[in-house]
Design a protein around this motif. Structure first.
Motif, mmCIF file in Angstrom:
data_model
loop_
_atom_site.group_PDB
_atom_site.id
_atom_site.type_symbol
_atom_site.label_atom_id
_atom_site.label_comp_id
_atom_site.label_asym_id
_atom_site.label_seq_id
_atom_site.Cartn_x
_atom_site.Cartn_y
_atom_site.Cartn_z
ATOM 1 N N UNK A 149 0.830 -1.205 0.000
ATOM 2 C CA UNK A 149 0.000 0.000 0.000
ATOM 3 C C UNK A 149 0.866 1.258 0.000
ATOM 4 N N UNK A 150 1.954 1.246 0.765
ATOM 5 C CA UNK A 150 2.848 2.408 0.838
ATOM 6 C C UNK A 150 3.507 2.684 -0.508
ATOM 7 N N UNK A 151 3.850 1.629 -1.235
ATOM 8 C CA UNK A 151 4.511 1.793 -2.533
ATOM 9 C C UNK A 151 3.603 2.442 -3.574
ATOM 10 N N UNK A 152 2.311 2.448 -3.307
ATOM 11 C CA UNK A 152 1.361 3.058 -4.232
ATOM 12 C C UNK A 152 0.968 4.473 -3.831
ATOM 13 N N UNK A 197 -5.246 -24.689 3.836
ATOM 14 C CA UNK A 197 -4.171 -23.760 3.498
ATOM 15 C C UNK A 197 -3.996 -23.646 1.981
ATOM 16 N N UNK A 198 -4.089 -24.762 1.276
ATOM 17 C CA UNK A 198 -3.977 -24.739 -0.191
ATOM 18 C C UNK A 198 -5.129 -23.935 -0.794
ATOM 19 N N UNK A 199 -6.335 -24.166 -0.285
ATOM 20 C CA UNK A 199 -7.510 -23.422 -0.782
ATOM 21 C C UNK A 199 -7.349 -21.926 -0.549
ATOM 22 N N UNK A 200 -6.885 -21.545 0.642
ATOM 23 C CA UNK A 200 -6.735 -20.134 0.987
ATOM 24 C C UNK A 200 -5.681 -19.460 0.117
ATOM 25 N N UNK A 201 -4.557 -20.139 -0.126
ATOM 26 C CA UNK A 201 -3.526 -19.576 -0.997
ATOM 27 C C UNK A 201 -4.035 -19.419 -2.428
ATOM 28 N N UNK A 202 -4.797 -20.392 -2.894
ATOM 29 C CA UNK A 202 -5.369 -20.305 -4.237
ATOM 30 C C UNK A 202 -6.368 -19.158 -4.326
ATOM 31 N N UNK A 203 -7.162 -18.956 -3.272
ATOM 32 C CA UNK A 203 -8.149 -17.882 -3.275
ATOM 33 C C UNK A 203 -7.453 -16.515 -3.329
ATOM 34 N N UNK A 204 -6.372 -16.370 -2.590
ATOM 35 C CA UNK A 204 -5.624 -15.111 -2.624
ATOM 36 C C UNK A 204 -5.032 -14.871 -4.015
ATOM 37 N N UNK A 205 -4.537 -15.923 -4.655
ATOM 38 C CA UNK A 205 -3.974 -15.798 -5.994
ATOM 39 C C UNK A 205 -5.045 -15.331 -6.984
ATOM 40 N N UNK A 206 -6.254 -15.881 -6.878
ATOM 41 C CA UNK A 206 -7.356 -15.490 -7.762
ATOM 42 C C UNK A 206 -7.746 -14.038 -7.527
ATOM 43 N N UNK A 207 -7.840 -13.629 -6.258
ATOM 44 C CA UNK A 207 -8.197 -12.247 -5.930
ATOM 45 C C UNK A 207 -7.149 -11.277 -6.467
ATOM 46 N N UNK A 208 -5.893 -11.601 -6.285
ATOM 47 C CA UNK A 208 -4.815 -10.719 -6.742
ATOM 48 C C UNK A 208 -4.782 -10.627 -8.261
ATOM 49 N N UNK A 250 4.290 -11.771 -1.764
ATOM 50 C CA UNK A 250 4.520 -11.203 -3.092
ATOM 51 C C UNK A 250 3.212 -10.692 -3.702
ATOM 52 N N UNK A 251 2.144 -11.471 -3.567
ATOM 53 C CA UNK A 251 0.848 -11.077 -4.131
ATOM 54 C C UNK A 251 0.310 -9.814 -3.468
ATOM 55 N N UNK A 252 0.504 -9.700 -2.150
ATOM 56 C CA UNK A 252 -0.005 -8.524 -1.448
ATOM 57 C C UNK A 252 0.840 -7.280 -1.703
ATOM 58 N N UNK A 253 2.118 -7.455 -1.905
ATOM 59 C CA UNK A 253 2.956 -6.306 -2.253
ATOM 60 C C UNK A 253 2.631 -5.820 -3.670
ATOM 61 N N UNK A 254 2.393 -6.778 -4.556
ATOM 62 C CA UNK A 254 2.104 -6.435 -5.947
ATOM 63 C C UNK A 254 0.702 -5.871 -6.117
ATOM 64 N N UNK A 255 -0.280 -6.446 -5.428
ATOM 65 C CA UNK A 255 -1.672 -5.996 -5.567
ATOM 66 C C UNK A 255 -2.359 -6.040 -4.211
ATOM 67 N N UNK A 256 -2.072 -5.083 -3.318
ATOM 68 C CA UNK A 256 -2.670 -5.106 -1.976
ATOM 69 C C UNK A 256 -4.175 -4.848 -2.020
ATOM 70 N N UNK A 257 -4.909 -5.627 -1.263
ATOM 71 C CA UNK A 257 -6.354 -5.442 -1.143
ATOM 72 C C UNK A 257 -6.782 -5.878 0.252
#
Length: 552
Positions: A284-287, A529-540, A378-385
């Motif tokens: 968020x700060x980088x944006x 944990x696999x489902x949650x990581x996949x969900x974050x990847x889809x959101x990002x 990495x996903x949150x730094x690239x596309x924080x939501x």
């Protein structure tokens, strides 16, 4: 006559003019009123604070809170860890002893081994904020019952009044920290979620009546003998974390940093959430227009809070080392009890403690833990939501639970926290994780004779969970194989409950049933944990596509 007619015409014309003018004024006022009304309705619709406090949350929250308090009090009347079991008496005695030490010794001796403070007898092994909390509670106990915290003579103190006061400290910590944090989160989350208000009381109940937290904080209270991460007063550190999440969701990043730093300084296990907070705030700060300034402001808040809490110790390297060395006693090995994480589960095939030295396991554990956190970071730094941040919390907590050094079975409370915050969006995930989290701590609770509260809270959880307001009818046909698998897993867990209670394990394998429970729970935690990581990847990925479209 002409003048009279002229005058009469003038009056009539004037009257018509003023009538039209008045009519125009009225129309204009009506239009203003309509615009104000529309704006007011928009403000009212967006101002969930006022809506929730006036109509939506005050009644349900108070009622659910009172019921939650009643449940906590009822559970606290049952046995606890180490009751009457000398010479150490379990962690109930550890908490009482910390109050004894902090109220009778100067602050610079709280972590120092001496004749007055024998660290071998339940020495403080949490950051300074826990010590300050013990001091405040110790003052409370000393005021009402001095014998319960008197130096030397109070060891193993188990009077009725002393127990009552100790239980009261946990209950008040819940009411003063955890409950308000949950209320703040619910209000913020409601203001940002469409169609959420109908689920609001259910969500409050799911968080406040979390069976795992109640059983550990108010039943088990709070650990069993020599385990490193004994998780006492979880309501404080988890409440501070929820407060940090709520602040972050309403864009109060500095406040969020302050609260999370407090959580870190109360329980070192709050570091389970650190990668998620760090990556989201950095992304968020980088944006921002001036990213360096934003990062500096966050750094000042974090460093300043740490300095304030550690002030009595930062003047001496020896004092700092004494505190830090108490926070991570690596000599106990990478695992102890049958915890459903990677190291303990795979030890059935790979004898980690025999193959590697403690130093090698520390480095290996650190490397794998951080590596497993990197994708979410990495996903949150690239596309924080904000939605992604909640999934990031769950992913980060699971990474630490699976791979970090010296994890206790009660540490499953940490992944369970973000899952409860996502309960409305992911009801099945939350239900599934809660059920197997409960099952994973079942052997621990049974040792403390907490079978009845376990069954009661399990039943309450199921009743409330399936009491959720029904969504719109789903036209999709249920997956037969998935439904069959879910039923089989639930039946298997029920059978294992009965076997553990009624059947004696083989003498050659005394912990066979604990190992089977551990394997089953670990498999389900990995699935989540696999489902949650996949969900974050889809959101990002979706967010990045939207950003690219806006640029075009």
């Amino acid at each position: 006559m002409c003048k009279a007619l002229y005058l009469m015409g003038f009056v009539l014309e004037t009257n018509r003019f003023f009538s039209e003018l008045h009519y125009c004024v009225i129309l204009k006022e009506m239009e203003k009123s309509r615009v104000k009304k529309v704006k007011k309705e928009e403000v009212d619709n967006n101002s969930d604070w006022s809506w929730l406090m006036d109509k939506g949350i005050s009644g349900p929250f108070i009622c659910i809170s009172l019921f939650s308090i009643l449940v906590r009090v009822s559970v606290s009347m049952h046995p606890y860890s180490g009751a009457g079991d000398s010479p150490k008496y379990g962690d109930f005695e550890a908490q009482r002893h910390w109050m004894e030490i902090t109220t009778n010794l100067p602050v610079n001796e709280w972590y120092h081994n001496s004749t007055s403070n024998d660290l071998a007898y339940w020495g403080l092994d949490y950051p300074p904020l826990t010590a300050y909390q013990s001091y405040v509670h110790g003052i409370f106990l000393r005021f009402f019952h001095p014998d319960s915290v008197s130096l030397y003579t109070s060891r193993g103190h188990e009077s009725y009044t002393g127990k009552l006061l100790m239980r009261w400290t946990v209950l008040t910590s819940d009411v003063l920290i955890f409950f308000p944090a949950v209320l703040w989160f619910i209000i913020v989350y409601a203001s940002q979620s469409k169609g959420y208000k109908s689920n609001l009381p259910w969500h409050v109940a799911m968080i406040l009546l979390n069976p795992c937290l109640i059983l550990i904080d108010h039943g088990h209270f709070q650990a069993y003998y020599f385990n490193f991460q004994n998780n006492a007063y979880n309501c404080i550190s988890l409440g501070l974390t929820i407060g940090a999440v709520a602040a972050l969701l309403c864009d109060k990043d500095l406040v969020a940093s302050f609260f999370f730093t407090l959580a870190l300084n109360h329980k070192q296990m709050s570091a389970y959430f650190a990668p998620a907070f760090f990556s989201y705030l950095l992304g968020k700060s980088l944006r921002c227009k001036n990213p360096v300034l934003e990062v500096v402001k966050l750094g000042i808040v974090v460093i300043g809070t740490f300095a304030l809490i550690w002030w009595p110790y930062i003047h001496s390297k020896v004092a700092i080392f004494e505190v830090v060395s108490r926070l991570a006693p690596f000599e106990r090995g990478i695992y102890e009890d049958y915890v459903a994480n990677f190291w303990c589960t795979t030890s059935v095939l790979i004898k980690w403690k025999k193959l590697f030295t403690t130093q090698s396991l520390k480095l290996l554990s650190l490397t794998i833990t951080l590596s497993s956190c990197l994708p979410s970071m990495f996903l949150q730094i690239k596309a924080p939501s904000k939605r992604g941040f909640l999934y990031g919390l769950l992913n980060s907590a699971f990474s630490f639970y699976f791979f970090s050094f010296q994890v206790h079975e009660k540490s499953i409370l940490l992944p369970l926290l973000p899952a409860s915050l996502l309960a409305v969006e992911e009801p099945f995930l939350f239900q599934w994780l809660t059920q197997f989290a409960l099952f994973s701590i079942f052997p621990l609770l049974l040792r403390d004779k907490l079978l009845l509260p376990y069954i009661a809270l399990y039943a309450i959880f199921i009743l409330i969970h399936y009491g959720k307001p029904k969504p719109k009818p789903n036209t999709q046909k249920p997956n037969f194989f998935l439904s069959f698998l879910i039923v089989c897993l639930l039946l298997l867990s029920l059978v294992l409950h009965v076997i553990y209670l009624k059947v004696n394990p083989p003498k050659k394998y005394p912990f066979l049933f604990e190992a089977i429970i551990m394997l089953l729970c670990f498999s389900q935690f990995v699935f989540i944990a696999v489902y949650s990581n996949r969900k974050l990847w889809i959101l990002s990925r979706t967010l990045l596509v939207e950003i690219e479209k806006k640029r075009i």
